[in-house]
Enzyme design. Structure first.
Site, short mmCIF file in Angstrom:
data_model
loop_
_atom_site.label_atom_id
_atom_site.label_comp_id
_atom_site.label_asym_id
_atom_site.label_seq_id
_atom_site.Cartn_x
_atom_site.Cartn_y
_atom_site.Cartn_z
N HIS A 237 0.81 -1.21 0.00
CA HIS A 237 0.00 0.00 0.00
C HIS A 237 0.84 1.26 0.00
O HIS A 237 0.52 2.21 -0.69
CB HIS A 237 -1.06 0.05 1.09
N TYR B 250 1.60 5.54 -2.22
CA TYR B 250 1.91 6.91 -1.81
C TYR B 250 3.27 7.35 -2.37
O TYR B 250 3.50 8.52 -2.58
CB TYR B 250 1.82 7.04 -0.29
N HIS C 34 -10.36 0.49 -9.49
CA HIS C 34 -9.98 1.49 -8.48
C HIS C 34 -8.54 1.96 -8.66
O HIS C 34 -8.27 3.15 -8.73
CB HIS C 34 -10.18 0.91 -7.08
N PHE C 35 -7.60 1.01 -8.75
CA PHE C 35 -6.22 1.50 -8.76
C PHE C 35 -5.82 2.09 -10.11
O PHE C 35 -4.91 2.90 -10.18
CB PHE C 35 -5.21 0.50 -8.19
N HIS C 36 -6.54 1.71 -11.16
CA HIS C 36 -6.28 2.40 -12.43
C HIS C 36 -6.77 3.85 -12.36
O HIS C 36 -6.14 4.75 -12.89
CB HIS C 36 -6.93 1.66 -13.60
N ARG D 298 -11.30 -10.69 -10.89
CA ARG D 298 -10.18 -10.14 -11.63
C ARG D 298 -9.19 -11.25 -11.97
O ARG D 298 -9.31 -12.36 -11.49
CB ARG D 298 -9.50 -9.05 -10.80
N ARG D 299 -8.23 -10.94 -12.81
CA ARG D 299 -7.13 -11.85 -13.14
C ARG D 299 -7.59 -13.15 -13.78
O ARG D 299 -7.16 -14.22 -13.41
CB ARG D 299 -6.30 -12.17 -11.90
#
Lengths: 541, 263
Positions: A215, A219, A366-368, A429-430
């Site tokens: 995580h 950042y 989300h992370f894209h 996913r995946r």
């Protein structure tokens, strides 16, 4: 004054060139698993692509951007040539060697382990060694950033450290510490098995160690974007930074709260106690504090610029903003994506709500949106801002820049909103293919087609981005004014020790890592029955 | 910085605030939420803290005894090191001698002309597992059982090493994935059928799983049907029974034809 332009350009160009290749893989994956394409006969091709796309986009690309930008900041903000220039080149070459070592076996089908490694799956050792080299290469940068700040501080005792360098070193130290988790996993769990020295692997321990990195790495990706928010955008739009102290506090809080939260990636993992999951969930919520501080400070800074330009009224000043300025546009689009992505992230970080979307396409969406959207659009913006200073040539294609930024924004929304929706419908996913002929999966098929279209827009936008940069190298020579960072409304004259150095915050970061990770790690080390035989991919049966 | 740390408002504020946050979140995670559960495991402070830390104090005490199966099940645990051992050198030679008793069905060099499995080049882990299952009765065969009854574990290992060392037959060029039937290359996700090739060759291989190429047609078909009916049950987690049961007759025929090279 920028002394080592070649070094900085080398980092940026390698980053953007790899980005240009990896984005094609991403779009190919989207297309392959959409109903527009039949099922792949060899699903391994898909997993090779996922492994390569993730490794480049997650590890190599943002690391190189942070490094190149870090060297730039060190010279521009401190006004001194980079100390350790040869080491910097050595780190750069280490990353090239590491990337090649990692990507070649992936392309050969020997390492379809996905970029998150997934022990007990074990692939060819060269992939892991390559990733370690990339990390070690970046640690050279971490050390150099610390050394350069130290040299400057000795020459300027008591003087306030420039905000850009304060934030840059915070990002470097954050990366230095957060990469330790994955490095421990690779060196003590995965590589011994991949090289044949060990026959079992503690999969639970490996996953906990990876979450240490998993995580906070976000950042680290985010730092260059936030540095651009605070130190480039207000200057570029003709305003002032609303508060220098607020900026420093935000970066310090990211340093503290980025680390002790990674177990929220393991909510569905049985090897970690529920109590630690709750603790990590609460600490994840704390990241909202520096995020909202930033949104507030930057909005206030932008308002200052608008009012200086004659903006009036409670909200009327928004019209007075220089919307034609790429920095302004990129900032606004980035904030919109950050808002949506952050709202989605609230679901992910909640121990209870996460179970509805865990390991679904929601997470990839989300992370894209956060990384590919809010963060990468600022990478574009900072490249546009820095390029004339690095090449000494004019960046003239403002229309193209506008098209590029808008296309990236719209493409990212079209890509990720249906992606989230597919996750809500329960699409895992995946996976290389889905049976869209099955009853109830039609809606998922439609949303994946929409995402494929969004992805195609991103590919076009990436091509435009590279075109703008390449064209700049043959544009008319100019003599750009000396590079400056944003000035604050109240420029710091003397700062409290806590905001002029990172010691306090680094101490808290390490202390919280120990309180929040210490027990789960020790408990798993003491659980020998957690060791399981590896599952080799792409080779040995 | 001037003055002692504990008088410094930045130090006290940041460290104190972080500490209070930690105490609060530990209280929520380890005391409050567990005790809000109506569950006998979480009664009492120590129990709730231990459970939340991942150290249950009484779970095993409440567990019921494991159910014993009325039929014989496979007891073989395959790991990548199961077949490693001090006696692995010379195994091929010893196995070759022992294999004389196998030649009448499995061929002189492990290539079968009758409807029995071809063993040349088969994975040692797969041969070993099947031999152990024949011996224990987890896999039932009136023919094989007497042949393995008197063999020691080392004999089984040697036989496996020997057959694995023999050259595998060349597969015909038609057996690539592009021409493979759907069930081999992609499976049927909505019926929980993974691609045959993801364990049995062409895509990837898995430990203890046989390489199926160029096995006799009747043998493969009989085994698939036995899995589907549940009369063969030495697949450890019932994975082949679940797959075969969900396969259509056409899929069984297509996959058998593919792996037998269209014989």
């Amino acid at each position: 004054m920028i002394y080592n332009k070649r070094l900085i350009l080398a980092h940026f160009w390698l980053a953007f060139a790899l980005f240009g290749v990896a984005i094609l893989l991403g779009e190919w994956q989207m297309f392959i698993r959409s109903p527009l394409h039949g099922w792949l006969r060899n699903a391994d091709l898909y997993y090779r692509s996922v492994t390569a796309h993730g490794t480049v986009m997650g590890y190599v690309f943002p690391t190189l951007v942070a490094m190149g930008f870090g060297y730039f900041i060190s010279e521009a903000a401190l006004g001194q040539p980079l100390v350790g220039r040869r080491w910097a080149w050595a780190g750069y070459y280490m990353i090239i060697v590491g990337s090649v070592a990692a990507v070649v076996p992936v392309a050969m089908g020997l390492d379809s382990v996905l970029y998150t490694f997934y022990p007990p799956m074990i692939g060819n050792a060269f992939y892991y060694i390559g990733v370690v080299l990339v990390v070690v290469g970046s640690w050279v940068w971490v050390a150099l950033m610390g050394i350069n700040l130290y040299v400057w501080k000795r020459a300027h005792p008591g003087a306030p450290v420039p905000l850009a360098m304060f934030a840059n070193v915070a990002g470097a130290y954050l990366w230095g510490w957060t990469a330790v988790g994955a490095a421990l996993e690779l060196l003590f769990q995965i590589l011994p098995v991949a090289l044949g020295f060990a026959t079992t692997i503690n999969a639970g321990l490996s996953r906990v160690l990876f979450s240490w990195t998993l995580h906070a790495i976000v950042y680290f990706w985010l730092m260059p974007a936030y540095i651009a928010f605070y130190t480039i955008v207000p200057r570029a739009i003709g305003g002032r930074l609303y508060s220098d102290s607020m900026a420093r506090i935000s970066f310090a809080l990211f340093l503290v709260f980025a680390m002790p939260i990674g177990i929220h990636h393991l909510f569905a993992d049985p090897e970690v106690g529920a109590g630690f999951k709750v603790v990590h969930s609460i600490f994840t919520a704390m990241v909202a504090v520096p995020t909202l501080l930033t949104v507030f400070t930057i909005c206030a800074s932008v308002e200052i610029a608008a009012r200086l330009r004659g903006g009036k009224g409670l909200f009327g000043w928004v019209k007075a903003l220089p919307w034609a300025n790429p920095q302004m546009l990129a900032l606004a689009l980035s904030f919109v994506m950050l808002g949506f992505g952050g709202a989605g992230g609230l679901i992910n970080m909640s121990y209870q709500l996460d179970s509805t979307i865990h390991n679904t396409q929601w997470v990839t969406g989300h992370f894209h949106l956060i990384f590919g959207g809010a963060i990468v659009i600022m990478y574009f913006a900072l490249a546009y801002d820095l390029w004339p200073h690095l090449t000494g040539r004019a960046l003239l294609n403002l229309r193209l820049v506008h098209w590029q930024l808008w296309l990236w924004f719209i493409g990212m929304i079209v890509l990720t909103f249906p992606w989230h929706y597919a996750g809500l419908l329960g699409m895992p996913r995946r996976m290389a293919f889905y049976d869209y002929t099955a009853p109830g999966m039609f809606a998922e098929g439609v949303s994946v087609v929409m995402s494929t279209i969004g992805g195609a827009m991103l590919v076009v936008s990436a091509a435009l981005f590279l075109t703008v940069l390449i064209r700049n190298h043959s544009a008319a020579r100019v003599d750009p004014e000396p590079f400056t960072f944003s000035r604050a409304v109240h420029e710091p004259v003397s700062l409290p020790w806590a905001l002029n150095g990172l010691g306090l915050w680094l101490g808290l970061m390490i202390a919280l890592t120990i309180t929040n990770y210490g027990y789960p790690i020790v408990q798993l080390i003491m659980t020998p029955e957690g060791r399981v035989p590896p599952v080799f991919v792409g080779g040995k049966p | 910085m001037s003055g002692p740390l504990l008088r410094n408002r930045w130090f006290v504020g940041s460290v104190g605030g972080t500490f209070l946050l930690l105490v609060f979140s530990v209280f929520v995670g380890f005391v409050w939420l567990p005790s809000a559960q109506d569950d006998s495991l979480f009664k009492g402070l120590l129990n709730s803290i231990c459970s939340a830390a991942g150290v249950p104090r009484s779970w095993l005490g409440e567990a019921s005894a494991p159910v014993t199966s009325p039929v014989k099940v496979s007891e073989v645990v395959m790991t990548p090191t199961t077949l490693d051992g001090p006696a692995s050198s010379g195994a091929v030679g010893r196995g070759g001698t022992l294999a004389l008793r196998c030649t009448m069905c499995h061929g002189l060099r492990g290539v079968s002309n009758s409807q029995t499995p071809t063993l040349a080049g088969q994975y040692a882990s797969s041969i070993y597992k099947e031999l152990r299952d024949f011996q224990s009765g987890a896999r039932v065969s009136a023919v094989m059982a007497p042949f393995v009854a008197d063999l020691h574990d080392q004999d089984l290992r040697d036989l496996s090493a020997y057959y694995a060392s023999l050259p595998r037959q060349q597969s015909p060029a038609t057996q690539d994935l592009q021409s493979a039937p759907d069930v081999v290359a992609t499976g049927a996700p909505m019926r929980n059928i993974p691609p045959c090739g993801s364990c049995h060759g062409r895509l990837t291989a898995k430990l203890g799983v046989p390489w199926l190429e160029l096995q006799p047609r009747d043998y493969l078909k009989t085994q698939l049907e036995a899995f589907a009916r549940g009369t063969r049950r030495n697949d450890t987690s019932a994975q082949m029974r679940n797959i075969a049961r969900n396969m259509t007759t056409e899929e069984i025929d297509a996959s058998v034809s593919y792996y037998t090279g269209g014989q």
